[in-house]
Design an enzyme around this catalytic site. Structure first.
Site, PDB file in Angstrom:
ATOM      1  N   GLY A  56     -15.348   3.183   4.155  1.00 27.06           N
ATOM      2  CA  GLY A  56     -14.069   3.600   3.981  1.00 27.06           C
ATOM      3  C   GLY A  56     -13.372   3.166   2.532  1.00 27.06           C
ATOM      4  CD  GLN A  57     -14.679  -0.413  -2.393  1.00 22.47           C
ATOM      5  OE1 GLN A  57     -15.777  -0.458  -1.940  1.00 22.47           O
ATOM      6  NE2 GLN A  57     -14.133  -1.071  -3.627  1.00 22.47           N
ATOM      7  CG  HIS A  74      -8.456  -2.664  -2.532  1.00 20.63           C
ATOM      8  ND1 HIS A  74      -9.485  -1.942  -3.103  1.00 20.63           N
ATOM      9  CD2 HIS A  74      -8.490  -2.190  -1.144  1.00 20.63           C
ATOM     10  CE1 HIS A  74     -10.058  -1.007  -2.367  1.00 20.63           C
ATOM     11  NE2 HIS A  74      -9.461  -0.947  -1.220  1.00 20.63           N
ATOM     12  CG  ASP A 120      -2.011   1.078   1.180  1.00 18.15           C
ATOM     13  OD1 ASP A 120      -3.430   0.576   0.961  1.00 18.15           O
ATOM     14  OD2 ASP A 120      -1.651   2.363   1.194  1.00 18.15           O
ATOM     15  CB  ILE A 121       0.798   4.196  -2.192  1.00 14.96           C
ATOM     16  CG1 ILE A 121       2.007   5.262  -2.788  1.00 14.96           C
ATOM     17  CG2 ILE A 121      -0.470   5.200  -1.710  1.00 14.96           C
ATOM     18  CD1 ILE A 121       1.710   5.904  -4.138  1.00 14.96           C
ATOM     19  CG  ASN A 168     -12.106  -0.575   4.233  1.00 11.52           C
ATOM     20  OD1 ASN A 168     -12.722  -0.880   5.112  1.00 11.52           O
ATOM     21  ND2 ASN A 168     -11.209   0.167   4.020  1.00 11.52           N
TER      22      ASN A 168
END
Ligand code: 5GP
Ligand code: ZN
Length: 112
Positions: free
Chosen positions: A91-92, A98, A30-31, A85
């Site tokens: 919270g998506q 994913h 995750d970035i 999510n």
């Protein structure tokens, strides 16, 4: 889907720190990591959210969980949290399924 950022990662059109690739799934860091270990496991196929899965996607859904297991195993995580999510209120923010794989610290319950 051409405008989807995760489809672009699957296609290699934008870079990602990939940690696992299978015939059905890709996993990458995750970035904006929320834990010392934070990976995203995504299907190669574009499906917006869990609620959009069809019964025919049973194998794909299973492949995602097994890929999450393999990422955690590969990273040496014995205790970890999987989060999916689904929908904006949950919270998506990226609308390509994913599974978050989070580890390397403790997590509270209930979640926020
Ligand atoms: P959501 O909020 O939809 O459950 O999670 C989306 C996740 O995707 C966030 O944790 C966010 O940091 C991550 N993310 C968004 N854009 C990118 C990107 O371009 N590359 C990577 N590696 N992660 C991304
Ligand atoms: Zn997509």
């Amino acid at each position: 889907m051409s405008s989807c950022i995760f489809c672009k990662i699957v296609a290699g059109q934008i870079p990602a720190a990939v940690v696992l690739e299978t015939s059905d799934a890709v996993a990458f860091r995750d970035i904006n990591a929320q834990a010392p270990h934070h990976y995203l496991v995504i299907p190669r196929k574009h499906v917006e959210a869990i609620k959009d899965l069809e019964d025919a996607d049973q194998a794909l859904a299973g492949a995602l969980l097994l890929a999450a297991r393999d990422v955690a195993r590969q990273q040496g995580l014995d205790s970890y949290r999987l989060v999916v999510n689904t929908g904006p209120d949950a919270g998506q923010t990226v609308f390509h399924i994913h599974v978050h794989v989070l580890g390397g610290r403790g997590f509270a319950w209930p979640p926020g």
